[in-house]
Design a protein around this motif. Sequence first.
Motif, short mmCIF file in Angstrom:
data_model
loop_
_atom_site.label_atom_id
_atom_site.label_comp_id
_atom_site.label_asym_id
_atom_site.label_seq_id
_atom_site.Cartn_x
_atom_site.Cartn_y
_atom_site.Cartn_z
N THR A 32 0.82 -1.22 0.00
CA THR A 32 0.00 0.00 0.00
C THR A 32 0.85 1.26 0.00
O THR A 32 0.60 2.20 -0.78
N GLN A 33 1.85 1.34 0.85
CA GLN A 33 2.67 2.55 0.92
C GLN A 33 3.42 2.78 -0.39
O GLN A 33 3.50 3.93 -0.87
N ALA A 34 3.94 1.74 -0.99
CA ALA A 34 4.64 1.87 -2.27
C ALA A 34 3.68 2.30 -3.36
O ALA A 34 4.01 3.14 -4.22
N ARG A 35 2.48 1.75 -3.35
CA ARG A 35 1.47 2.15 -4.34
C ARG A 35 1.11 3.62 -4.18
O ARG A 35 0.93 4.34 -5.17
N GLU A 36 0.98 4.08 -2.94
CA GLU A 36 0.70 5.49 -2.69
C GLU A 36 1.80 6.37 -3.29
O GLU A 36 1.51 7.39 -3.92
N GLN A 37 3.04 5.96 -3.10
CA GLN A 37 4.17 6.76 -3.58
C GLN A 37 4.16 6.86 -5.10
O GLN A 37 4.33 7.96 -5.66
N VAL A 38 3.96 5.74 -5.78
CA VAL A 38 3.96 5.76 -7.24
C VAL A 38 2.73 6.51 -7.76
O VAL A 38 2.83 7.29 -8.71
N LEU A 39 1.59 6.29 -7.14
CA LEU A 39 0.36 6.97 -7.57
C LEU A 39 0.49 8.47 -7.44
O LEU A 39 0.14 9.23 -8.37
N ASP A 40 0.99 8.95 -6.31
CA ASP A 40 1.16 10.39 -6.12
C ASP A 40 2.10 10.97 -7.18
O ASP A 40 1.84 12.04 -7.74
N ALA A 41 3.20 10.27 -7.45
CA ALA A 41 4.17 10.76 -8.42
C ALA A 41 3.58 10.77 -9.83
O ALA A 41 3.81 11.70 -10.61
N LEU A 42 2.79 9.75 -10.16
CA LEU A 42 2.20 9.68 -11.49
C LEU A 42 1.15 10.78 -11.69
O LEU A 42 1.11 11.41 -12.75
N VAL A 43 0.32 11.01 -10.69
CA VAL A 43 -0.69 12.07 -10.79
C VAL A 43 0.00 13.42 -10.98
O VAL A 43 -0.41 14.24 -11.81
N GLU A 44 1.07 13.65 -10.23
CA GLU A 44 1.77 14.94 -10.32
C GLU A 44 2.42 15.12 -11.69
O GLU A 44 2.28 16.18 -12.32
N VAL A 45 3.13 14.11 -12.16
CA VAL A 45 3.85 14.26 -13.43
C VAL A 45 2.88 14.34 -14.61
O VAL A 45 3.16 15.00 -15.61
N SER A 46 1.72 13.70 -14.48
CA SER A 46 0.76 13.69 -15.59
C SER A 46 0.10 15.04 -15.82
O SER A 46 -0.51 15.27 -16.86
N ALA A 47 0.24 15.94 -14.86
CA ALA A 47 -0.31 17.29 -15.00
C ALA A 47 0.67 18.23 -15.68
O ALA A 47 0.31 19.36 -16.02
N ARG A 48 1.88 17.77 -15.90
CA ARG A 48 2.89 18.61 -16.53
C ARG A 48 2.71 18.65 -18.05
O ARG A 48 2.25 17.68 -18.65
N PRO A 49 3.08 19.75 -18.69
CA PRO A 49 2.95 19.82 -20.15
C PRO A 49 3.84 18.83 -20.89
O PRO A 49 3.53 18.44 -22.01
N ASP A 50 4.94 18.41 -20.26
CA ASP A 50 5.83 17.45 -20.90
C ASP A 50 5.57 16.02 -20.43
O ASP A 50 6.41 15.14 -20.61
N ALA A 51 4.39 15.79 -19.86
CA ALA A 51 4.07 14.47 -19.33
C ALA A 51 4.17 13.35 -20.37
O ALA A 51 4.73 12.29 -20.08
N ALA A 67 -5.52 11.80 -18.31
CA ALA A 67 -6.50 11.11 -17.47
C ALA A 67 -5.87 10.53 -16.21
O ALA A 67 -6.58 10.24 -15.24
N ASN A 68 -4.54 10.38 -16.20
CA ASN A 68 -3.86 9.91 -14.98
C ASN A 68 -4.09 10.85 -13.80
O ASN A 68 -4.00 10.43 -12.64
N THR A 69 -4.38 12.11 -14.08
CA THR A 69 -4.57 13.08 -13.00
C THR A 69 -5.84 12.81 -12.21
O THR A 69 -6.02 13.35 -11.11
#
Length: 247
Positions: A32-51, A67-69
């Motif tokens: 669970t903790q590892a999934r939280e870490q990857v999920l948070d990072a993916l949501v954040e990076v997916s909002a970037r214009p260079d995602a 849609a990852n956001t």
Amino acid sequence: MLVLLPPSETKWAGPRRGTPVRLDALSHPALTQAREQVLDALVEVSARPDAPQLLGAGASLADVVAANTTLRTRPAAKASQVYTGVLYDALDLPTLPAAAARRVLVFSALWGVLQPRDRVPGYRLSMGTALPGVGPLAGFWKPRLSEVLSPAGVVVDCRSSAYAAAWVPDAATAERTVGVRVLSGGAVVSHAAKHTRGLVARHLLTRAGRLPRTPGALLDAVGEAFDAKLLEPARRGGSWTLEVEAA
């Protein structure tokens, strides 16, 4: 027997209504903790214009990456429905009996591993990605999956190389792990390999009779429906290889 699968590149986005993913309800809760870490990072990076570039996706997939956001709020569906594509079409995971589906483990760059009953939204992320704040995902997941996975019985490994790097069986497990290699006329194939691996997995999970308990018994079981050959490990502590003629 346990069947290891890669995810599909194409995924169903999920239903329009329903409950979002609950990380604490997924199988293998130690992740669970590892999934939280990857999920948070993916949501954040997916909002970037260079995602799309960071995630190794083409410009045509910009909407899928965006849609990852919404991964935390979008309705989830069973993994057996989310994963689609050639292998999963041949396997027809949603129609497997419940007991058979419990013998399937899907590797995921986002979730680590999933069972077919786990409910998740569709996403865009591959194991070959180096995710900002996390690093190369295969290297991130490898020690964590080693801590939680200790499969019993024969392990049928249908994963691609990128996902195989996220979990490597120890020597004792390798003695009963069999990788599936698909050939056509003696040459290794790629696209047809996914279809054949799906058919092989379907056969093993639905055939009558006892489950195979050794690599030799697995060869006999696969040989009921396919032209196959079993190769011994190339090195001490390595896995077996099952060569199957493309269907």
